[in-house]
Motif scaffolding. Structure first.
Motif, PDB file in Angstrom:
ATOM      1  N   SER A 182       3.192   2.824  -3.693  1.00  0.00           N
ATOM      2  CA  SER A 182       2.832   3.810  -4.696  1.00  0.00           C
ATOM      3  C   SER A 182       3.272   5.347  -4.256  1.00  0.00           C
ATOM      4  CB  SER A 182       1.487   3.727  -4.809  1.00  0.00           C
ATOM      5  OG  SER A 182       0.616   4.025  -3.839  1.00  0.00           O
ATOM      6  N   LYS A 235      -4.326  11.562   0.811  1.00  0.00           N
ATOM      7  CA  LYS A 235      -5.274  10.160   0.832  1.00  0.00           C
ATOM      8  C   LYS A 235      -5.342   9.811   2.434  1.00  0.00           C
ATOM      9  CE  LYS A 235      -5.304   8.693  -3.311  1.00  0.00           C
ATOM     10  NZ  LYS A 235      -5.182   7.304  -4.018  1.00  0.00           N
ATOM     11  N   LYS A 283       0.567  -1.235   0.075  1.00  0.00           N
ATOM     12  CA  LYS A 283      -0.022  -0.023  -0.132  1.00  0.00           C
ATOM     13  C   LYS A 283       0.780   1.327   0.148  1.00  0.00           C
ATOM     14  CE  LYS A 283      -4.108  -1.963   2.063  1.00  0.00           C
ATOM     15  NZ  LYS A 283      -4.920  -1.861   3.451  1.00  0.00           N
TER      16      LYS A 283
END
Length: 66
Positions: free
Chosen positions: A26, A41, A23
């Motif tokens: 990126s 995010k 996770k």
């Protein structure tokens, strides 16, 4: 050891961390860590959880009490 190589090796050495590392991958590039995108995010995720909690805490009218 390059950072990407280190992440790959850590996934192999610590299988329990593999999903977490996947996770996070990126947000890392050759130029470094994209902190602003990571923060964005996280903020979106926290807002979503806050909205879900607010919805669960709403008082609903009880059909028996009316």
């Amino acid at each position: 050891m390059e950072f990407k190589t280190w992440l790959d090796q850590t996934k192999t050495d610590e299988p329990t961390l593999e999903i977490f590392i996947m996770k996070l991958e990126s947000y890392f590039s050759d130029s470094g860590f994209n902190g602003s995108e990571f923060e964005r995010k996280v903020s979106i995720g926290v807002q979503k959880i806050d909205a879900e909690v607010d919805e669960l805490l709403k008082i609903e009218s009880d059909a028996e009490s009316e």
